[in-house]
Design a protein around this motif. Structure first.
Motif, mmCIF file in Angstrom:
data_model
loop_
_atom_site.group_PDB
_atom_site.id
_atom_site.type_symbol
_atom_site.label_atom_id
_atom_site.label_comp_id
_atom_site.label_asym_id
_atom_site.label_seq_id
_atom_site.Cartn_x
_atom_site.Cartn_y
_atom_site.Cartn_z
ATOM 1 N N GLU A 36 4.743 21.651 -2.380
ATOM 2 C CA GLU A 36 4.389 20.358 -1.789
ATOM 3 C C GLU A 36 3.863 19.366 -2.822
ATOM 4 N N THR A 37 4.025 18.087 -2.479
ATOM 5 C CA THR A 37 3.497 16.979 -3.265
ATOM 6 C C THR A 37 2.744 16.034 -2.336
ATOM 7 N N ASN A 38 1.622 15.503 -2.804
ATOM 8 C CA ASN A 38 0.895 14.502 -2.035
ATOM 9 C C ASN A 38 0.160 13.581 -2.983
ATOM 10 N N GLU A 39 -0.253 12.439 -2.464
ATOM 11 C CA GLU A 39 -0.916 11.447 -3.299
ATOM 12 C C GLU A 39 -2.374 11.801 -3.582
ATOM 13 N N LEU A 40 -2.860 11.329 -4.706
ATOM 14 C CA LEU A 40 -4.280 11.281 -5.010
ATOM 15 C C LEU A 40 -4.666 9.808 -4.992
ATOM 16 N N THR A 41 -5.842 9.512 -4.516
ATOM 17 C CA THR A 41 -6.235 8.108 -4.402
ATOM 18 C C THR A 41 -6.623 7.555 -5.768
ATOM 19 N N ASN A 42 -6.160 6.352 -6.045
ATOM 20 C CA ASN A 42 -6.332 5.719 -7.349
ATOM 21 C C ASN A 42 -7.167 4.447 -7.186
ATOM 22 N N PRO A 43 -8.492 4.543 -7.301
ATOM 23 C CA PRO A 43 -9.346 3.376 -7.080
ATOM 24 C C PRO A 43 -9.078 2.251 -8.081
ATOM 25 N N ASP A 44 -9.116 1.036 -7.597
ATOM 26 C CA ASP A 44 -8.969 -0.149 -8.432
ATOM 27 C C ASP A 44 -10.362 -0.605 -8.840
ATOM 28 N N ALA A 45 -10.649 -0.532 -10.129
ATOM 29 C CA ALA A 45 -11.995 -0.858 -10.614
ATOM 30 C C ALA A 45 -12.408 -2.288 -10.293
ATOM 31 N N SER A 46 -11.429 -3.177 -10.105
ATOM 32 C CA SER A 46 -11.765 -4.583 -9.860
ATOM 33 C C SER A 46 -12.267 -4.837 -8.447
ATOM 34 N N SER A 47 -12.022 -3.900 -7.533
ATOM 35 C CA SER A 47 -12.399 -4.145 -6.139
ATOM 36 C C SER A 47 -13.160 -3.001 -5.496
#
Length: 426
Positions: free
Chosen positions: A301-312
């Motif tokens: 399986e493959t799934n996303e990891l959350t990628n926070p945007d430092a600007s927001s």
């Protein structure tokens, strides 16, 4: 049985403080910003205690004898019934008077949550930890169809309408029933001062969201918590979630989002190429910072990891933050691994490897690094960041290898284009 850690210091300097066990060092590959935190654990029900004096474990008899002989003192009050000669009403009661100016505090040193470092191949700063957005997988389908929440993830939250006893699974929150807190990922009973939160009491298994609490929650893969109060801990503690106030659940960051969850920048995923299930656990941040937010991958399986945007996204003392994940042993599922672990288990906060994910200044930065100083245990498997990335970054046989060679600490890359993947294999 519930667990708590009590830090003990000599009475001439500072003294016995109840240190809540959900705080841990967020390691990074280079320089580490440290901050002091003083907290007490909210204890309800039977509790097992561990006592630490100058980094060494000591027995309850040694603690009680030290208190009786005035060699040790309680900063925040002794747990009820622990020492018959020095018991106070509760762990959160006021500290006894001492002659030392610092006697009412106990230091819990922890790095800032910024996790940014210099990459060997780049001149800009890179976060050593992050998280990203959701991709379809059978594991996620199982979570989504099991009544554990995640539905309506983009729906506006009915601010001030739901009872505090209602877990908001219809508004994107994932119910983490295995933690024993009514589905919540973390509970913090807070006291607001003039400009900062002056006291935080952290809930444990058996507690649930009640009046005055910040009630934190997990979001589906690819999404992250969008609610935390502007007012944060006076000594650098992070606080997150929605608030139980007047018996109802209230948004704490409506200017950022009217929903509970928000997407990250995307472009990061994890793939399980190993022979067994893999659990990747993100820290509940801002909040208790326990590694409880799950991404569970069955083999293939493959799934996303959350990628926070430092600007927001969330800033800690004005500094941008990223996400940190804990990679658990192959064959351990999220329920087993995505909670506070024990020494030697190689799970939870004791997992040997961390992932860092974050987006800053137009680039996504990814790291694989050793969970130092918590553990020197080696991960039994291989991890590689694949895709159109700036350099090689692979962990194998106890070594982290990049363009500049191999080391025992970690490696960091930036993403040039498309989606990058953390691939876990046997």
């Amino acid at each position: 049985m519930k667990a708590s850690i009590l830090a003990v210091t000599a009475a001439t300097t500072a003294s016995v403080a109840l240190a809540q066990p959900h705080k841990h060092q967020h390691a990074r590959l280079h320089e580490m910003n440290k901050r002091t935190q003083t907290e007490t654990t909210w204890v309800s029900g039977p509790t097992a205690y561990a006592f630490v004096l100058d980094g060494q474990t000591i027995s309850v008899d040694e603690v009680c004898d030290g208190v009786a002989d005035n060699k040790l003192k309680w900063a925040d009050g002794a747990p009820a019934g622990l020492c018959s000669t020095s018991v106070s009403a509760s762990p959160s009661s006021a500290a006894p008077t001492t002659s030392s100016a610092s006697a009412s505090t106990s230091e819990i040193v922890q790095s800032a949550a910024a996790f940014y470092q210099k990459s060997s191949s780049a001149t800009s700063e890179a976060p050593s930890s992050t998280s990203q957005a959701p991709a379809a997988s059978s594991s996620w389908a199982a979570w989504n169809g099991s009544g554990l929440g995640g539905q309506g993830v983009d729906s506006p939250f009915p601010d001030g309408e739901l009872d505090c006893s209602t877990f908001p699974s219809e508004y994107g929150a994932l119910s983490l029933n295995y933690l024993g807190m009514g589905g919540w990922s973390g509970l913090q009973h807070v006291t607001f001062g003039a400009s900062a939160i002056t006291d935080i009491v952290t809930g444990i298994s058996g507690d649930t969201c009640t009046e005055g609490m910040m009630c934190s929650y997990a979001c589906p893969p690819g999404y992250q918590k969008a609610q935390w109060p502007t007012t944060q801990g006076a000594t650098g503690q992070s606080v997150g979630g929605i608030q139980c106030k007047g018996g109802k659940l209230h948004l704490t960051n409506p200017d950022l989002s009217k929903s509970l969850c928000m997407k990250g920048k995307g472009g990061v995923e994890a793939k399980n190429s190993a022979s067994g299930v893999v659990a990747i656990c993100r820290t509940d941040y801002p909040g208790t910072e326990s590694e409880v937010v799950p991404v569970e991958l069955q083999s293939g399986e493959t799934n996303e990891l959350t990628n926070p945007d430092a600007s927001s996204y969330y800033t800690w003392q004005g500094k941008p933050t990223s996400a940190q994940y804990y990679l658990n042993p192959i064959g351990k599922n999220a329920e087993q691994a995505c909670q506070w672990g024990t020494a030697g288990s190689n799970m939870g906060n004791w997992a040997p490897i961390n992932f860092g994910v974050g987006h800053k200044d137009g680039k996504t930065w990814l790291s694989i690094f050793q969970n130092k100083p918590t553990t020197s245990s080696l991960y039994e498997g291989t991890v590689e960041i694949q895709g159109d990335v700036s350099d090689k970054c692979i962990y194998k046989n106890g070594q982290y290898c990049g363009a500049a060679g191999c080391n025992a600490d970690g490696c960091t890359v930036s993403v040039n284009s498309g989606t990058a993947t953390f691939v876990v294999s046997d």
